[in-house]
Design a protein around this motif. Structure first.
Motif, PDB file in Angstrom:
ATOM      1  N   LEU A   1      86.598 -20.156 109.476  1.00  0.00           N
ATOM      2  CA  LEU A   1      86.860 -19.569 110.788  1.00  0.00           C
ATOM      3  C   LEU A   1      86.776 -20.655 111.842  1.00  0.00           C
TER       4      LEU A   1
ATOM      5  N   ASP B   1      76.774 -14.069 122.415  1.00  0.00           N
ATOM      6  CA  ASP B   1      77.915 -14.212 121.512  1.00  0.00           C
ATOM      7  C   ASP B   1      77.805 -13.233 120.342  1.00  0.00           C
TER       8      ASP B   1
ATOM      9  N   LEU C   1      86.602 -21.103 116.111  1.00  0.00           N
ATOM     10  CA  LEU C   1      86.394 -20.473 117.401  1.00  0.00           C
ATOM     11  C   LEU C   1      87.156 -21.286 118.445  1.00  0.00           C
TER      12      LEU C   1
ATOM     13  N   VAL D   1      80.382 -10.067 119.281  1.00  0.00           N
ATOM     14  CA  VAL D   1      80.888  -9.811 117.929  1.00  0.00           C
ATOM     15  C   VAL D   1      80.541  -8.384 117.504  1.00  0.00           C
TER      16      VAL D   1
ATOM     17  N   VAL E   1      89.341 -16.121 117.608  1.00  0.00           N
ATOM     18  CA  VAL E   1      88.882 -16.555 116.285  1.00  0.00           C
ATOM     19  C   VAL E   1      90.107 -16.705 115.392  1.00  0.00           C
TER      20      VAL E   1
ATOM     21  N   VAL F   1      83.712 -14.348 122.568  1.00  0.00           N
ATOM     22  CA  VAL F   1      83.965 -14.268 121.126  1.00  0.00           C
ATOM     23  C   VAL F   1      84.611 -12.923 120.781  1.00  0.00           C
TER      24      VAL F   1
ATOM     25  N   ASP G   1      91.296 -17.519 111.497  1.00  0.00           N
ATOM     26  CA  ASP G   1      90.899 -17.604 110.093  1.00  0.00           C
ATOM     27  C   ASP G   1      92.041 -18.292 109.359  1.00  0.00           C
TER      28      ASP G   1
ATOM     29  N   MET H   1      80.956 -14.710 110.734  1.00  0.00           N
ATOM     30  CA  MET H   1      80.874 -15.014 112.148  1.00  0.00           C
ATOM     31  C   MET H   1      79.463 -15.461 112.522  1.00  0.00           C
TER      32      MET H   1
ATOM     33  N   LEU I   1      78.670 -18.918 114.468  1.00  0.00           N
ATOM     34  CA  LEU I   1      77.976 -18.957 115.752  1.00  0.00           C
ATOM     35  C   LEU I   1      76.676 -19.754 115.665  1.00  0.00           C
TER      36      LEU I   1
END
Length: 168
Positions: free
Chosen positions: A75, A91, A77, A95, A68, A63, A70, A1, A5
């Motif tokens: 990944l 963000d 967003l 997470v 999200v 987020v 997968d 992640m 990001l």
């Protein structure tokens, strides 16, 4: 992640709203629909606005795991409804909160993102999540009510109460 990001946190266009702009808008809509906005939020909002960066990046501002995807290879967003301009740390804080990261997990995420010394900024951003979520929940309560499967009014109250624990 953290890598995802970092890749999305590109320089933000000027016209995008900041986190504080989003919060002000949600609180304004809630008040216009008759909600009582808790006292003291104006000073909290000023604190959040004072922390805004002079070089804002594109931020998602939502987020959570449900945003999200997968696909097994990478990944994605999705749902950029609350996107804006600001400090990407918000963000990362989302997470950290969603994953219930401990201090070691937060440090590992910050290291992966490229900000190994960002623990204080992360703590500040985690705190500001309460303001954002509280404003969102209050606005949702005034739009939908809280008689369904989720008590928006209670969530707003809980989030605003947590704002008393200001990070040093």
């Amino acid at each position: 992640m953290a890598k995802l990001l970092r890749a999305t946190h590109v320089p933000a266009p000027r016209e995008l709203p900041t986190l504080a702009d989003r919060v002000e808008g949600m609180l304004s809509r809630a008040a216009a629909r008759g909600a009582r906005v808790p006292d003291g939020l104006d000073s909290i909002l000023r604190r959040v606005r004072a922390r805004e960066t002079s070089a804002p990046v594109l931020t998602h501002h939502d987020v959570w795991p449900n945003n999200v995807i997968d696909d097994g290879d990478r990944l994605w967003l999705v749902d950029w409804e609350f996107a804006g301009a600001g400090d990407g740390m918000f963000d990362l804080a989302t997470v950290a909160r969603a994953a219930n990261l401990d201090i070691d997990g937060e440090h590992a995420m910050l290291e992966e993102y490229g900000l190994p010394g960002g623990a204080h900024r992360l703590a500040e951003a985690r705190w500001s999540i309460g303001l954002f979520e509280g404003a969102w929940a209050l606005a949702m309560h005034t739009a939908r009510g809280s008689d369904g499967g989720f008590d928006f009014a209670r969530h707003a109250s809980d989030m605003f109460a947590g704002l008393k624990n200001v990070p040093n």
